[in-house]
Each structure stands twice: as C-alpha cells, then as structure tokens.
Write a protein that holds these residues in place. Structure first.
Motif, short mmCIF file in Angstrom:
data_model
loop_
_atom_site.label_atom_id
_atom_site.label_comp_id
_atom_site.label_asym_id
_atom_site.label_seq_id
_atom_site.Cartn_x
_atom_site.Cartn_y
_atom_site.Cartn_z
N ALA A 126 0.84 -1.20 0.00
CA ALA A 126 0.00 0.00 0.00
C ALA A 126 0.87 1.25 0.00
O ALA A 126 1.96 1.28 0.60
N MET A 127 0.39 2.27 -0.69
CA MET A 127 1.13 3.53 -0.78
C MET A 127 0.27 4.67 -0.22
O MET A 127 -0.95 4.69 -0.39
N THR A 128 0.93 5.60 0.45
CA THR A 128 0.22 6.75 1.03
C THR A 128 -0.35 7.64 -0.07
O THR A 128 -1.50 8.06 -0.03
N HIS A 129 0.49 7.92 -1.08
CA HIS A 129 0.06 8.74 -2.20
C HIS A 129 -0.02 7.87 -3.45
O HIS A 129 0.97 7.24 -3.83
N LYS A 130 -1.19 7.84 -4.05
CA LYS A 130 -1.37 7.03 -5.25
C LYS A 130 -0.65 7.68 -6.42
O LYS A 130 -0.85 8.85 -6.72
N LYS A 131 0.20 6.91 -7.08
CA LYS A 131 0.95 7.40 -8.24
C LYS A 131 0.91 6.34 -9.32
O LYS A 131 1.21 5.18 -9.07
N ALA A 132 0.52 6.75 -10.53
CA ALA A 132 0.38 5.78 -11.63
C ALA A 132 1.75 5.21 -11.99
O ALA A 132 2.76 5.91 -12.01
N TRP A 133 1.77 3.91 -12.29
CA TRP A 133 3.01 3.23 -12.70
C TRP A 133 3.34 3.65 -14.13
O TRP A 133 2.52 3.56 -15.03
N SER A 134 4.55 4.08 -14.34
CA SER A 134 4.94 4.60 -15.66
C SER A 134 5.15 3.50 -16.70
O SER A 134 5.24 3.79 -17.89
N ARG A 135 5.23 2.26 -16.27
CA ARG A 135 5.42 1.11 -17.16
C ARG A 135 6.61 1.30 -18.11
O ARG A 135 6.44 1.47 -19.32
N PRO A 136 7.81 1.25 -17.60
CA PRO A 136 8.98 1.32 -18.49
C PRO A 136 8.98 0.14 -19.45
O PRO A 136 8.43 -0.92 -19.14
N PRO A 137 9.58 0.28 -20.64
CA PRO A 137 9.53 -0.80 -21.63
C PRO A 137 10.37 -2.01 -21.22
O PRO A 137 11.33 -1.89 -20.46
N ILE A 138 9.99 -3.16 -21.74
CA ILE A 138 10.79 -4.37 -21.59
C ILE A 138 12.02 -4.24 -22.49
O ILE A 138 11.90 -3.89 -23.67
N SER A 139 13.18 -4.48 -21.95
CA SER A 139 14.42 -4.41 -22.74
C SER A 139 14.96 -5.82 -22.96
O SER A 139 14.74 -6.72 -22.15
N MET A 140 15.66 -5.99 -24.07
CA MET A 140 16.14 -7.31 -24.45
C MET A 140 17.55 -7.23 -24.99
O MET A 140 17.91 -6.28 -25.69
N ASP A 141 18.35 -8.22 -24.64
CA ASP A 141 19.72 -8.32 -25.13
C ASP A 141 19.94 -9.72 -25.68
O ASP A 141 19.46 -10.70 -25.09
N PHE A 142 20.66 -9.84 -26.79
CA PHE A 142 20.90 -11.17 -27.38
C PHE A 142 22.03 -11.07 -28.38
O PHE A 142 22.44 -9.99 -28.81
#
Length: 395
Positions: free
Chosen positions: A337-353
């Motif tokens: 639980a968080m005191t102040h609600k803040k939307a998750w920015s959803r950083p992109p999935i990164s991939m290395d190969f």
C-alpha cells in the motif's frame, strides 16, 4: 581550420592552451569558461559567439575545446577532439585532469605534431609513439631507426611499418550488426532499423593490399538507383535504409494490473530465424512497480528468471535459444500500500541477445583477397554476428 585548442577542468581552469593562428587572443579561453562552463543552461556541443565558434567534448572531468573563426567542418573538428582523447588514453592509460597535469609536457609535444597551423596531421598512436615517448614507452620499445620513422610518419601507410612479419598470415573479418527496435503497447513498430560495422583484424606480413566484396544486392545510394533502375529487386540491401528482418516480432507481452494490489505477467518469446541458428546470452528485463513487495516467477524449459529488487525488474536469462523455438514466462507481483497514489509509468521491456553467423540486413561478404608482392598464401576468416542494440517493447 582550428585557431586555438584548450583543455579545461570542470572548474573552468585552463590546463592546456595552444594558439595556432593569429586571429584569436589567449583571452578567448575566458569567454568559454564564462559562457559555457559557468552557464548550466548551455547543452549544445557547439556555441557561436559573434564570429567565433567553440566546439567542445566532455570526457571524465575535462572539457576538450577547439576554437575557430572559420567555417570549419564540424564533424572533422569533433573527430579531432576525440582523437586527442584516444591518444591520451593510449599514452597515459586514463585521460583525466590528473593525467593532464602530470604529463602536460608530453601533451604539448603531441599537439605540435598532430596539428599544424590549425590543420590536423598524423594522429596514429603507433606512429606518434616512435618519436614522442614517455619513460614507460622508452623502456618497452627499442629506439627506431630515424629513416624508418620518417618513412612511416610521411608515407601513405603511416599506421603500419613495412617490415612487419608473421609466421602465419591470417585475416579476420567480423560483420557485426545491432538490431534497434521500439514497439508500442498496441504492437505498432515505432522504430525498426539495423546499424552495423565491418571490423577487420589482419595478421599479414608486409603491407599487402586487401580487397573484399559484399553481396551484389548491396545498394549504396537508394535515390540514384531508383532513378536509374525503377524496377530493381525489392529484396536488395540498402545501406542508408536497411529493411528490417522479421525477427522484430520476437516478444509478445501481456501485463495486467489487477486492482491496486497485484500485477500479472504473461510473456511469450519466439525466435523467428532459422532453426539451424542459435541465439546466445538472451536476457530480458521486465520492469516491476516500485512498490512491489513480493514477486513470483515461473518459466518452463526456457532458462531461468528471478526478481531483482535493486533494479525493480524481473531478469529472464536464456543461455541458448534455437531458431523457431518458443518460451513463456508467467509471474505475479504483490504490491504494498502507498500513502500517495501514483500511476506506474510502465517502463519498456528491454532485451539483449547475440546471434552468430546471421545478419538481419542480409549483408554478406562474398570474397576477401590479399595481394602482396611476395605472393604468400594467407588464411581468411569471416564471422557474422547480430546483437541487440536499443531493443525495447512497451506494454
């Protein structure tokens, strides 16, 4: 070309100062300190004040600055500044404020050699070390004959001596491509391109001439070819605008936020290249919310996955990934639980190969020929590798 050259520390103190033309005064160094170093709003590497242009490169705790009143080639000036940094690394191991202060005499000697009346000259490190030496270089390298130094410094091949000999003559070519991809959360490809380089390492005696040819589908100038041959084959490789390979559809993520307490992950990954090839060192970094309290991850036979709280992500590693095979990951993150609600920015999935013996652009080396006056036989090797550049998938 270049009228003056300066090296500053991050406080704005002048460590190295050299004027090459009479169109500038030494007080121009104060202008750069006041207008650029002391001004935090300046972010561009080029600033023009009146008729004077300042080109600067940041490295470690130094400012490498070239000043000119001429309409100079900006790319050439920046290349020169970076050459100075590389030469400094080759001589002193590390090119920072301490190295400059301890070796300022050698730096002035180098500047006199690599820049003549503002025009860049020979900047090959191996050649410079023949006649501008430090104590370390002197102890490791024998004194060269003066005639050889003159030939190498002024000849057409200043980067290489003519008397080099190897017991086994070999040449290696590496074609390395980086796949850059950015996909939106709706599956739209926002960026898809391939950047690459051809690297050659030669263990060849003497100074032979080497020629190599690329596949005949290569087009160097797309516009010119389109005008001369509008019916060209559509599968031709265009250097300035390479067509992206189908492997852009490697990852299909489904991430659902269930209320305010849970996030559910379902990630499917498929290799869309030939089953005869294998991708190595495949690593996916799947972001998690900052307030994740507990994360559980499950994978099948496709490698191992674990939650890294320090990086706020799930790290999925697949050591060996055969073409046309498919793996999946499922997981769930419990949120605190968080005191102040803040939307998750959803950083992109990164991939290395890395995929050996495969080029996404279709670029191929058809031949490599070595011509040397003695006519010796040489062994040639060519290796291809495609690796991830900026490879990101939004969700």
């Amino acid at each position: 070309m270049i009228s003056a050259f300066f090296i500053y520390n991050q406080k704005g103190e002048v460590l190295i100062s050299r004027l090459y033309r009479h169109d500038l005064k030494r007080s121009v160094a104060d202008i750069f300190r006041i207008q650029v170093i002391s001004n935090t709003d300046v972010r561009t590497p080029i600033i023009t004040l009146g008729s004077t242009s300042f080109f600067h490169v940041r490295h470690e705790n130094l400012y490498i600055v070239a000043v000119t009143k001429w309409n100079a080639n900006a790319a050439l000036v920046f290349e020169f500044c970076n050459r100075v940094i590389n030469i400094g690394k080759a001589y002193f191991g590390k090119f920072d404020e301490e190295a400059v202060k301890n070796n300022f005499v050698v730096i002035y000697e180098l500047l006199d050699e690599i820049l003549d009346f503002g025009y860049p000259q020979n900047s090959e490190t191996d050649t410079l070390k023949l006649y501008i030496t430090t104590e370390v270089v002197k102890s490791e390298r024998a004194v060269e004959d003066s005639s050889k130094i003159t030939i190498q410094a002024t000849g057409a091949t200043s980067w290489r001596r003519s008397d080099i000999k190897y017991r086994k003559n070999e040449a290696f070519i590496d074609v390395i491509e980086s796949v850059n991809l950015l996909i939106s959360n709706t599956g739209t490809v926002l960026r898809a391109d391939v950047s690459g380089q051809i690297l050659m390492r030669a263990y060849l005696s003497g100074t032979p001439e080497c020629k190599f040819g690329l596949n005949d589908k290569l087009l160097l100038d797309k516009d010119a070819v389109m005008k001369s041959n509008p019916l060209r084959r559509p599968n031709a490789v265009e250097i300035d605008d390479c067509q992206f390979h189908q492997c852009v559809k490697l990852v299909h993520p489904v991430v659902n936020e269930i209320g305010r307490t849970r996030v559910e992950y379902k990630i499917n990954i498929k290799a869309n290249f030939s089953p005869k090839l294998y991708a190595h060192n495949v690593v996916l970094k799947i972001p998690t919310p900052l307030n994740s309290a507990k994360v559980e991850v499950k994978v099948g036979a496709g490698g191992k996955a674990k939650y890294a709280p320090a990086e706020n992500c799930i790290i999925w590693k697949i050591p060996r990934f055969q073409g046309q095979s498919e793996f999946s990951l499922s997981g769930e993150a419990e949120l605190s639980a968080m005191t102040h609600k803040k939307a998750w920015s959803r950083p992109p999935i990164s991939m290395d190969f890395q995929v050996l013996m495969f080029t996404s652009s279709g670029l191929l080396v058809r031949f490599l020929k070595v011509f040397e006056k003695s006519g010796y036989q040489s062994v040639k090797w060519v290796r291809y590798m495609t690796k991830a550049g900026t490879y990101q998938i939004r969700f």
